[in-house]
Write an enzyme that holds these catalytic residues in place. Structure first.
Site, short mmCIF file in Angstrom:
data_model
loop_
_atom_site.label_atom_id
_atom_site.label_comp_id
_atom_site.label_asym_id
_atom_site.label_seq_id
_atom_site.Cartn_x
_atom_site.Cartn_y
_atom_site.Cartn_z
N SER A 1 -105.33 82.09 59.18
CA SER A 1 -105.42 83.39 58.54
C SER A 1 -106.55 83.38 57.53
O SER A 1 -106.91 82.33 56.98
CB SER A 1 -104.10 83.72 57.82
N TYR B 1 -96.80 82.29 52.22
CA TYR B 1 -97.64 82.40 53.41
C TYR B 1 -98.99 81.71 53.18
O TYR B 1 -99.46 80.93 54.03
CB TYR B 1 -97.85 83.88 53.75
N LYS C 1 -100.64 78.43 55.26
CA LYS C 1 -101.90 78.55 55.99
C LYS C 1 -102.99 77.66 55.37
O LYS C 1 -103.83 77.11 56.10
CB LYS C 1 -102.35 80.01 56.03
#
Length: 254
Positions: A146, A159, A163
């Site tokens: 991402s 998150y 990542k």
């Protein structure tokens, strides 16, 4: 004078595994690899969605088979990859997000996202690499990361943590497995308009934030990921490993 020849983007004769293939980016990646000539095994938890995808790909003359898989179940995933591999190409698009302010992060949400985005991704990549090493074959392993692996984001601490970690193990694995001809890279998309992200795009303030951060005059679409997937899977990227290919419309250029 002997002129150079552009390395091929074709994947004829290659076997690819796409995890998280039941929808969105994973589905698009599977189609892209199939169009490039690969024999694609599409994997996800939703067997019915996989059957629909395989039927659609087969109708277009592409080679595809379905494999029900939950990458957060490490033991079963390793067994499945060992049984059905070796795979020349991996695209791992399985992932999850449970956004909240960092002060409100709940341990179950942290564990759920980490189990899929980090632990699942790590051991899936390892499993495919084990098959390649045992077979004495090179390969290209791609994790869908991402843009948030390179920046921070409000309500996205968990998150972002997972990542950023994917980027770290990608570099380490690329160093370890380079001598075997196994390349490991990530693709880092911006917000991509899919059925799962539609709820975000439907909120005017969030869509405005996304459109302000993306420097190109539109939001991302799954087709924007298909070319990068084929590029990293193919000989056209033969000298690229341990890298992140940002497909973010300029989000991280600031």
């Amino acid at each position: 004078m002997t002129l150079p020849t552009t390395p091929s983007l074709r994947l004829d004769g290659k076997r690819a595994l796409v995890a998280g293939a039941s929808s969105g980016i994973g589905l698009a990646a599977a189609v892209a690899l199939g169009e490039a000539g690969a024999e694609v095994t599409v994997a996800a938890r939703r067997a019915d969605a996989l059957d629909t995808l395989v039927a659609g790909m087969t109708a277009r003359g592409l080679k595809a088979t379905a494999l029900a898989m939950d990458v957060s179940d490490v033991g079963q995933t390793q067994a499945d990859v060992a049984k059905h591999g070796p795979f020349d190409v991996l695209v791992n698009s399985a992932g999850a997000a449970r956004h909240s302010p960092a002060l409100e992060t709940r341990e179950p949400d942290f564990e759920f996202v980490s189990d899929l985005n980090l632990k699942g991704a790590y051991f899936l990549t390892q499993a495919v690499a084990k098959g390649l090493v045992a077979a004495g074959k090179p390969g290209s392993l791609i994790n869908i990361s991402s843009q948030m692996a390179h920046v921070g984001g409000i309500d996205r601490a968990v998150y972002c943590a997972t990542k950023h970690a994917v980027e770290g193990f990608t570099k380490a694995m690329a160093i370890e497995w380079g001598k075997q001809g196994i390349r490991v890279n990530t693709i880092c998309p911006t917000f991509i308009l899919t059925a799962l992200t539609q709820v975000t795009f439907d909120q005017p303030e969030k869509r405005a934030w996304i459109e302000e951060k993306i420097k190109l005059p539109r939001v991302g679409e799954v087709e924007d990921i298909m070319g990068p997937v084929v590029f990293l899977a193919s000989d056209a990227s033969a000298m690229i490993t341990g890298s992140a290919l940002l497909v973010d419309g300029g989000w991280t250029a600031e």
